[in-house]
Design a protein around this motif. Structure first.
Motif, short mmCIF file in Angstrom:
data_model
loop_
_atom_site.label_atom_id
_atom_site.label_comp_id
_atom_site.label_asym_id
_atom_site.label_seq_id
_atom_site.Cartn_x
_atom_site.Cartn_y
_atom_site.Cartn_z
N ARG A 277 2.75 13.11 12.54
CA ARG A 277 2.24 14.29 13.24
C ARG A 277 2.67 15.56 12.53
O ARG A 277 3.81 15.66 12.04
N ILE A 278 1.74 16.52 12.44
CA ILE A 278 2.02 17.85 11.90
C ILE A 278 1.94 18.84 13.06
O ILE A 278 0.86 19.01 13.66
N ASP A 279 3.06 19.46 13.39
CA ASP A 279 3.12 20.42 14.48
C ASP A 279 2.92 21.83 13.94
O ASP A 279 3.46 22.18 12.88
N GLY A 280 2.15 22.63 14.66
CA GLY A 280 1.91 24.00 14.25
C GLY A 280 0.43 24.31 14.28
O GLY A 280 -0.40 23.48 14.67
N PRO A 281 0.08 25.53 13.89
CA PRO A 281 -1.34 25.91 13.87
C PRO A 281 -2.15 25.00 12.96
O PRO A 281 -1.80 24.79 11.80
N GLY A 282 -3.22 24.47 13.50
CA GLY A 282 -4.07 23.57 12.72
C GLY A 282 -3.47 22.20 12.48
O GLY A 282 -3.93 21.46 11.61
N GLY A 283 -2.41 21.85 13.23
CA GLY A 283 -1.76 20.55 13.04
C GLY A 283 -2.63 19.40 13.52
O GLY A 283 -3.64 19.56 14.20
N GLN A 284 -2.20 18.19 13.18
CA GLN A 284 -2.95 16.99 13.52
C GLN A 284 -1.98 15.82 13.59
O GLN A 284 -0.88 15.85 13.00
N SER A 285 -2.36 14.76 14.31
CA SER A 285 -1.50 13.60 14.46
C SER A 285 -2.31 12.33 14.19
O SER A 285 -3.52 12.29 14.44
N TRP A 286 -1.58 11.31 13.71
CA TRP A 286 -2.22 10.03 13.41
C TRP A 286 -1.28 8.90 13.84
O TRP A 286 -0.05 9.07 13.86
N GLN A 287 -1.89 7.77 14.14
CA GLN A 287 -1.15 6.54 14.37
C GLN A 287 -1.32 5.67 13.13
O GLN A 287 -2.44 5.33 12.74
N VAL A 288 -0.21 5.31 12.51
CA VAL A 288 -0.23 4.58 11.24
C VAL A 288 0.07 3.12 11.50
O VAL A 288 1.08 2.78 12.15
N GLU A 289 -0.80 2.26 11.00
CA GLU A 289 -0.59 0.81 11.06
C GLU A 289 -0.29 0.31 9.65
O GLU A 289 -1.14 0.36 8.77
N ALA A 290 0.93 -0.12 9.45
CA ALA A 290 1.36 -0.58 8.12
C ALA A 290 0.90 -2.03 7.89
O ALA A 290 1.16 -2.91 8.72
N ILE A 291 0.20 -2.25 6.79
CA ILE A 291 -0.27 -3.59 6.43
C ILE A 291 0.80 -4.24 5.57
O ILE A 291 1.06 -3.80 4.44
N PRO A 292 1.45 -5.28 6.06
CA PRO A 292 2.52 -5.90 5.26
C PRO A 292 1.96 -6.65 4.06
O PRO A 292 0.84 -7.16 4.09
N ASP A 293 2.74 -6.69 3.00
CA ASP A 293 2.38 -7.44 1.78
C ASP A 293 2.94 -8.84 1.92
O ASP A 293 4.14 -9.07 1.79
N ALA A 294 2.07 -9.79 2.18
CA ALA A 294 2.52 -11.17 2.39
C ALA A 294 2.99 -11.76 1.08
O ALA A 294 2.43 -11.49 0.01
N PRO A 295 4.02 -12.60 1.11
CA PRO A 295 4.49 -13.25 -0.13
C PRO A 295 3.44 -14.23 -0.63
O PRO A 295 2.67 -14.79 0.14
N PRO A 296 3.38 -14.44 -1.92
CA PRO A 296 2.40 -15.39 -2.47
C PRO A 296 2.72 -16.82 -2.07
O PRO A 296 3.87 -17.16 -1.74
N GLN A 297 1.71 -17.65 -2.12
CA GLN A 297 1.86 -19.06 -1.77
C GLN A 297 1.28 -19.92 -2.90
O GLN A 297 0.30 -19.54 -3.54
N VAL A 298 1.89 -21.05 -3.13
CA VAL A 298 1.46 -21.96 -4.18
C VAL A 298 1.63 -23.38 -3.66
O VAL A 298 2.55 -23.67 -2.88
N ARG A 299 0.75 -24.25 -4.09
CA ARG A 299 0.78 -25.64 -3.62
C ARG A 299 0.44 -26.57 -4.77
O ARG A 299 -0.47 -26.31 -5.56
N VAL A 300 1.21 -27.65 -4.85
CA VAL A 300 0.95 -28.69 -5.86
C VAL A 300 -0.14 -29.62 -5.32
O VAL A 300 -0.03 -30.14 -4.22
N MET A 301 -1.16 -29.83 -6.12
CA MET A 301 -2.24 -30.75 -5.74
C MET A 301 -1.85 -32.14 -6.23
O MET A 301 -2.06 -32.48 -7.41
N ARG A 302 -1.29 -32.91 -5.34
CA ARG A 302 -0.70 -34.19 -5.74
C ARG A 302 -1.74 -35.19 -6.24
O ARG A 302 -1.47 -36.00 -7.12
N ASP A 303 -2.94 -35.15 -5.67
CA ASP A 303 -3.95 -36.14 -6.04
C ASP A 303 -4.56 -35.87 -7.40
O ASP A 303 -5.30 -36.71 -7.92
N GLY A 304 -4.29 -34.72 -7.99
CA GLY A 304 -4.98 -34.38 -9.24
C GLY A 304 -4.17 -34.64 -10.49
O GLY A 304 -4.61 -34.30 -11.58
#
Length: 871
Positions: A277-304
């Motif tokens: 939020r910015i308080d004062g003349p001409g100020g404005q406010s926002w609600q921020v939703e933070a998008i988390p950075d998910a850790p990478p995933q890896v899988r061994v394809m056993r049948d291949g």
């Protein structure tokens, strides 16, 4: 006023009335042209100054530098404006009229303004003059406005105006007009009241991390809810009276190190959900939703998991991340709890680091989700065929790491089927497991090599190499103990010995090939998938190549007097390429769904490989003069085919430079191409020469000199003709009609070769090719008649079998089975299976395709049409 002059004035006035619009446009263009050339430095300087102010460069520069730049810019602007004013000359209307007139052919406006100087009063001259004026009036009526020349390359050779315009465009895109207003506060005498008069303002933006690839967000354009990745950088700037605007935020998680809320510049990163939020003349406010950075995933394809016969591992894996993976590794760690601690593995192992391999990543495309294959050969590692655990680790740009589930497996490696090779590799593993096993390894190797039975070692070289390694190991062990480098040296020697023992066993190669054939046949019967059949087909190809290589080595060992590799290859009655063609045919039938035919072809292939024999070549003892002559003629025919192929390629190059039409897979000639049969440089033509070289080796040597890479095509044709003449004179006495027909056919072949030689010397390649084709036809006819004559000599009654050892079928000099009756042989071993018809069909289709290309030379098209008429 004379009538002609009055008429001229009337015509000019009428034309000028019609040319009012193009004349005005031309005049305006002339004004714009002179303005641009006189004042281009002024607007270039204005654009550069506006770009710097809109980008806010004055906010980061010292006040003194800003003052100096503004003063210099103002002086430069006044100077360029004065210089331009001095150069500018306002164009007159007459100049515009002259430019418009010059743009038309014949300058009709000037012609209309002229008066008749000669012939006034003469009726004919005045008529001609009026016609001339009318034509000029028509041309003038079609006048168009002349475009101004606004090019400034001479006045601005360095393109400074373009640099200024580029800066202005970048400022309009990435800058702000509001930033330019803050320069007034830096001017001398500026008071806070000036800023207050404008009122407080602010600007801000959110920059996501660069690896996300997301665009920046300008806060003034955002609604109440903002979604941004964690780690995004927020930048806010307050303008106007200090303290009029303040920042309130709960997204960064800052506590003690946070700056004052009223600071004119705020920078922080988004760490979680919250409010901004910015308080004062001409100020404005926002609600921020933070998008988390998910850790990478890896899988061994056993049948291949796949392992080739030489131990190369192919382990597929699947990985994904929300923004993309930047790196990864595969870690193989020994699983001590699963190791069978017997024999050489009873002692404690020496510590070893886990095997770490870099994971392959896609070279192009999206790395957010992909499937790749880890390919590596770990056959020489001490843990080969021991229980291990496999973990895959991947990392993203944010530094987060993803680890796959540990997979228990046996470390893929090459398997050894030869008992002695398997024993050597096992002792190598024990030695690498721990140096304490050095004495035990020496004892075991000495025990297994003591009084070896016949067949245990394929060669004396392998046995001697084992004894050398054994003595070296014992000597190193008796000294101060086995060091690490010494252990590795012995281990490498044992590996090389195991490879020598394994690859030298043709029985194992045949067993692997049979197993591959059986697996492929079983897969076809059970309706396996296309991928499974393709994999099994590739295994069959690999096993067949290994078997052929072992078969060749066996031929060299069994016939040491003919140990030349090229001669050993010539001894194979069925070449490796023929087998590859047959396997290609099998795979083609399977891809078409014709499994019954593919199964039948596979059975024929199995029987053929089982019965394939390596015949002894090079030695011609026991052959009759007739058989030697037949071999010589066969070699001459192959050489003539090679020369014809070379002539055809030269013809192609002559009329279509760069074309390599003769390089086809079907070309099996000699000395003229890249065929897949015998050597094309005379390496394989010695048999024919020797066959007939007993009476005169000089002629054979001359022929060989002629077929080399040196010399022209005509010289090689002449040498081949002389060799045929020598062979014809040395033919055995053949009676009957067949013998006479053979001699006549060889005479025709000689005359055709002579005609080809003359055509080659005259650069008539098309005629030479025709004569060469006639020579080859005559050679084939002569060989056929000669074979019949030889059959009549050996079996005058025409009944019974050909001569030969008891219980063995007689073959002709070309390696074919003996024919029936008066036939010298059959075509069974020369043309077999559907591959021959497919090859002939492909060649015929290629000839038809080329004959339909109209851009080819006429001489080539005529030759192709003759081929179609013949075949």
């Amino acid at each position: 006023m004379p009538a002609t002059r009055r008429t001229t004035q009337d015509n000019l006035g009428a034309v000028m009335a019609r040319l009012r619009r193009p004349l005005s446009l031309t005049w305006a263009g002339l004004i714009a042209e002179r303005l641009v050339r006189a004042f281009w430095p002024v607007w270039s300087l204005i654009a550069a100054g506006a770009a710097m102010l809109m980008l806010g460069l004055h906010d980061i520069a010292p006040v003194e530098v800003v003052w100096s730049a503004l003063m210099l810019g103002g002086l430069a602007l006044v100077g360029f404006a004065g210089w331009g004013a001095m150069r500018f000359r306002f164009p007159r209307r007459a100049e515009a009229l002259a430019r418009l007139d010059a743009a038309m052919p014949g300058r009709p406006l000037a012609a209309l303004a002229d008066s008749q100087a000669i012939g006034a009063g003469d009726g004919g001259s005045e008529t001609l003059w009026r016609a001339h004026q009318a034509r000029m009036a028509l041309r003038a009526a079609a006048a168009r406005a002349v475009e101004p020349d606004l090019r400034l390359s001479r006045q601005d050779p360095f393109g400074l105006r373009y640099i200024a315009l580029l800066g202005l465009v970048m400022a309009l895109i990435f800058g702000s007009v509001w930033r330019a207003g803050s320069v007034a506060e830096m001017m001398p005498g500026a008071t806070p009241g000036a800023a207050l008069a404008q009122g407080p303002t602010w600007e801000g933006w959110i920059e996501p991390p660069s690896y996300t690839g997301l665009p920046s967000l300008y806060l003034a354009d955002q609604r109440e809810l903002i979604r941004a990745p964690v780690g995004s950088r927020v930048t806010l700037r307050f303008y106007g009276e200090v303290g009029a605007l303040s920042l309130v935020e709960t997204v960064s998680g800052r506590t003690g190190d946070a700056p004052e809320a009223t600071d004119t510049e705020q920078r922080f990163e988004i760490a979680g959900n919250g409010d901004l939020r910015i308080d004062g003349p001409g100020g404005q406010s926002w609600q921020v939703e933070a998008i988390p950075d998910a850790p990478p995933q890896v899988r061994v394809m056993r049948d291949g998991l796949k392992t080739t016969f030489d131990g190369q591992m192919s382990q597929p894996f699947e990985a994904h991340d929300d923004y993309g993976i930047v790196g990864g590794s595969a870690v193989f760690a020994l699983d001590p709890g699963q190791v069978d601690r017997r024999h050489g593995l009873t002692v404690d192992p020496e510590p070893r680091e886990p095997i770490t391999l870099d994971l392959p990543l896609p070279l192009a495309g999206n790395r957010a989700a992909f499937i790749e294959t880890l390919i590596e050969n770990l056959s020489e590692h001490p843990w080969a065929h021991l229980p291990v655990t496999l973990e895959l680790r991947v990392a993203d740009a944010a530094g987060q790491e993803g680890v796959s589930e540990a997979v228990q497996m046996t470390l893929p490696a090459r398997r050894f089927f030869n008992p002695m090779a398997a024993a050597v590799i096992e002792q190598r593993r024990d030695l690498l497991w721990s140096r304490e096993n050095a004495g035990r390894v020496a004892q075991v190797l000495r025990a297994v090599s003591y009084l070896p039975t016949e067949g245990l070692f394929r060669s004396e070289a392998a046995y001697l190499r084992l004894r050398v390694i054994l003595r070296q190991l014992e000597a190193m062990t008796d000294d101060d103990g086995l060091s690490g480098p010494e252990r590795d040296e012995v281990a490498q020697a044992l590996w090389d010995l195991g490879i020598l023992l394994e690859d030298g066993d043709i029985g194992d190669a045949l067993a692997r090939m049979r197993a591959a054939q059986e697996r492929l046949s079983e897969a076809m019967r059970n309706g396996a998938t296309e991928d499974e059949i393709a994999r099994l087909m590739q295994e069959l190809r690999d096993a067949t190549q290994d078997y052929l290589r072992q078969k060749m080595q066996q031929a060299q060992r069994d016939d040491p007097q003919n140990g030349d590799q090229q001669s050993a290859e010539n001894m194979m009655r069925m070449t490796q390429q023929d087998l590859q063609d047959m396997m290609d045919r099998i795979q083609e039938l399977m891809e078409q769904g014709r499994f019954a035919e593919a199964q039948q072809a596979l059975e024929e292939f199995q029987q053929m490989m089982e019965n394939m024999q390596v015949t002894q070549g090079g030695s011609q003892q026991g052959q009759s003069p007739g058989q030697q002559a037949m071999e010589g003629l066969a070699d001459t025919l192959r050489q003539q085919q090679g020369l014809s192929d070379q002539a055809f390629r030269d013809l192609q190059e002559q009329f279509n430079p760069g074309a390599r039409s003769g390089q086809s897979q079907g070309n099996e000639g000699r000395s003229g191409g890249d065929g897949r049969g015998q050597s094309h440089d005379g390496q394989q033509g010695q048999g024919g020469g020797e066959g007939g070289a007993q009476p005169g080796a000089e002629g054979q040597q001359q022929a060989e000199d002629g077929q080399g890479a040196e010399g022209s095509l005509a010289d090689r044709q002449e040498a081949l003709r002389r060799e045929l003449e020598r062979q014809r004179q040395g033919l055995p006495q053949l009676g009957g009609e067949a013998g006479e027909a053979a001699r006549e056919a060889l005479e025709r072949a000689g005359r055709a070769m002579e005609g080809a030689e003359e055509a080659l010397r005259g650069d008539d390649l098309a005629g030479a090719i025709d004569n060469q084709a006639e020579a080859m036809d005559a050679l084939r006819e002569g060989m056929r008649n000669m074979g019949e004559a030889l059959a009549e000599q050996q079996n005058p009654g025409g009944q019974g079998d050909a001569q030969g050892p008891a219980g063995q079928a007689q073959t002709d000099p070309l390696g074919r089975d003996a024919g029936q009756g008066r036939q010298a042989g059959t075509q069974d071993n020369l043309l077999q299976g559907a591959d021959v018809y497919r090859r002939a069909r492909d060649l015929l289709d290629e000839i038809r395709r080329r004959s339909g290309e109209g851009e080819r030379p006429d001489v080539e098209l005529d030759y192709l049409r003759r081929l179609l008429e013949r075949f």
